[in-house]
Scaffold this active site. Sequence first.
Site, PDB file in Angstrom:
ATOM      1  N   ARG A   1       0.876  -1.186   0.000  1.00 53.98           N
ATOM      2  CA  ARG A   1       0.000   0.000   0.000  1.00 53.98           C
ATOM      3  C   ARG A   1       0.900   1.218   0.000  1.00 53.98           C
ATOM      4  NH1 ARG A   1      -5.220   1.111   3.747  1.00 53.98           N
ATOM      5  NH2 ARG A   1      -6.019  -0.278   2.139  1.00 53.98           N
TER       6      ARG A   1
ATOM      7  N   HIS B   1      -7.496   0.797  -6.176  1.00 58.49           N
ATOM      8  CA  HIS B   1      -7.650  -0.127  -5.044  1.00 58.49           C
ATOM      9  C   HIS B   1      -8.316  -1.404  -5.572  1.00 58.49           C
ATOM     10  CE1 HIS B   1      -7.780  -1.574  -1.082  1.00 58.49           C
ATOM     11  NE2 HIS B   1      -8.630  -0.741  -0.501  1.00 58.49           N
TER      12      HIS B   1
ATOM     13  N   GLN C   1     -10.136  -3.974  -3.301  1.00 61.99           N
ATOM     14  CA  GLN C   1     -11.433  -3.475  -2.836  1.00 61.99           C
ATOM     15  C   GLN C   1     -12.515  -3.779  -3.869  1.00 61.99           C
ATOM     16  OE1 GLN C   1     -12.153  -1.802   0.207  1.00 61.99           O
ATOM     17  NE2 GLN C   1     -14.208  -2.294  -0.492  1.00 61.99           N
TER      18      GLN C   1
ATOM     19  N   ASP D   1     -17.469   6.887  -0.485  1.00 67.88           N
ATOM     20  CA  ASP D   1     -16.167   6.756   0.179  1.00 67.88           C
ATOM     21  C   ASP D   1     -15.866   8.111   0.823  1.00 67.88           C
ATOM     22  OD1 ASP D   1     -13.597   5.998   0.965  1.00 67.88           O
ATOM     23  OD2 ASP D   1     -12.735   6.071  -1.056  1.00 67.88           O
TER      24      ASP D   1
ATOM     25  N   CYS E   1     -16.475   1.336   1.134  1.00 71.31           N
ATOM     26  CA  CYS E   1     -15.260   0.537   1.330  1.00 71.31           C
ATOM     27  C   CYS E   1     -14.801   0.542   2.775  1.00 71.31           C
ATOM     28  CB  CYS E   1     -14.151   1.061   0.419  1.00 71.31           C
ATOM     29  SG  CYS E   1     -13.823   2.816   0.657  1.00 71.31           S
TER      30      CYS E   1
ATOM     31  N   ARG F   1     -13.585  -9.092   1.643  1.00 73.80           N
ATOM     32  CA  ARG F   1     -12.178  -8.802   1.329  1.00 73.80           C
ATOM     33  C   ARG F   1     -11.322 -10.010   1.686  1.00 73.80           C
ATOM     34  NH1 ARG F   1     -10.328  -3.593   1.521  1.00 73.80           N
ATOM     35  NH2 ARG F   1      -8.367  -4.530   0.843  1.00 73.80           N
TER      36      ARG F   1
HETATM   37  N1   CP Z   1     -11.240  -0.548   2.667  1.00 66.90           N
HETATM   38  C1   CP Z   1      -9.958  -0.624   3.077  1.00 66.90           C
HETATM   39  O1   CP Z   1      -9.040  -0.875   2.289  1.00 66.90           O
HETATM   40  O2   CP Z   1      -9.786  -0.433   4.408  1.00 66.90           O
HETATM   41  P1   CP Z   1      -8.388  -0.201   5.147  1.00 66.90           P
HETATM   42  O3   CP Z   1      -7.872   1.141   4.713  1.00 66.90           O
HETATM   43  O4   CP Z   1      -8.723  -0.246   6.624  1.00 66.90           O
HETATM   44  O5   CP Z   1      -7.448  -1.290   4.749  1.00 66.90           O
HETATM   45  N1  NVA Z   2     -10.156   6.528  -0.835  1.00 67.29           N
HETATM   46  C1  NVA Z   2      -9.739   6.045   0.471  1.00 67.29           C
HETATM   47  C2  NVA Z   2      -9.948   4.578   0.564  1.00 67.29           C
HETATM   48  C3  NVA Z   2      -9.561   3.944   1.868  1.00 67.29           C
HETATM   49  C4  NVA Z   2      -9.747   2.451   1.868  1.00 67.29           C
HETATM   50  C5  NVA Z   2      -8.284   6.425   0.709  1.00 67.29           C
HETATM   51  O1  NVA Z   2      -7.481   6.284  -0.223  1.00 67.29           O
HETATM   52  O2  NVA Z   2      -7.965   6.856   1.806  1.00 67.29           O
END
Ligand code: CP
Ligand code: NVA
Length: 319
Positions: free
Chosen positions: A114, A141, A144, A236, A276, A304
């Site tokens: 990430r 993502h 997701q 989101d 999400c 997930r």
């Molecule tokens: N939806 C998601 O990816 O959650 P986290 O940021 O907690 O991993």
């Molecule tokens: N759009 C959000 C998603 C988190 C899972 C972010 O990138 O913070």
Amino acid sequence: MTPVATMEKQELLSVHDLIADQDLTAHDVRLIFDLAGRMKASPASYSQALAGKQLAMIFEKPSLRTRVTFEVGMTSMGGHAIYLDHSKPRLGERESIKDVARNLDRWVDGIVARTFAHQAVVELAENASIPVVNALTDLLHPCQALGDFFTLQEKFGKLKGLTVAFIGDGNNVCHSLMLTGAKLGATVRVATPSGFEPKTEIVEQAAAMAHVNGAKIELFREPLEAVAGVQAVYTDVWASMGQEFAAHLRTQVFAPYQVTDNLMRAAGPETIFLHCLPAHRGQEVTDAVIDSSRSLVYDQAENRLHVQKALLLLLMQSH
Ligand code: CP
Ligand code: NVA
């Protein structure tokens, strides 16, 4: 079904890594969903499916769902996951991304990452012989979107012909929803304030795929127009990780994009709500909506785990 029998029969994915939604074919997604469904129904049958395998998990940003589901996923298949906190220094600051990849390549069987820059995950994959999975970047993502469409398929029994409306910021989650939806034949509508539209390049790629698959990508300004008649309303956070500095300004710009009971009523009596997570309750969604019987947000979070277990097994079993 024994794990050995499962693995002997299991067709492999057409890809080595999951960096972008576009990497997977619709057939790949079907393989992942079919295996995820079997794993969800019978997790014990897969308790040794990745026995002795090691996964490195690089996180520059916080996570609850992604970190826990990948770690639990590995452990529940007999493998092991190692969390690497790269919030400080970020990936590439202490040593080059190339060297990180080449070192991990010697010790572990897969990498989940990430990062802020999408290119960082691309670079990891370019320099590793083991599979690399995008666990969220500023751009995409994909894990997701796999969980989201697996959840929609569970709920509606199909994906072709469904319409999902994404309301809010044209961000990484929105991009992956469009790209994966288009590939699977689901129409994705997106309603954003001016200046917060999804990237044109992603919209064009998704629209081209949607066209081939009998679906559409449609951009709206008005949430009420976007949600009319859809099967699912999705939202989101208004400020993604890394955009916290602009959160205050964004709460003003995005206020008309809050998902409320009124918006859900306008969508239709059977329309479900997706997010999400993490959610900023009282901003992009009201408590009443996220806590309602229409809300499938915890099913999404659970799924997930299942789709990522399937993805890991399909990518790592041959390494
Ligand atoms: N939806 C998601 O990816 O959650 P986290 O940021 O907690 O991993
Ligand atoms: N759009 C959000 C998603 C988190 C899972 C972010 O990138 O913070």
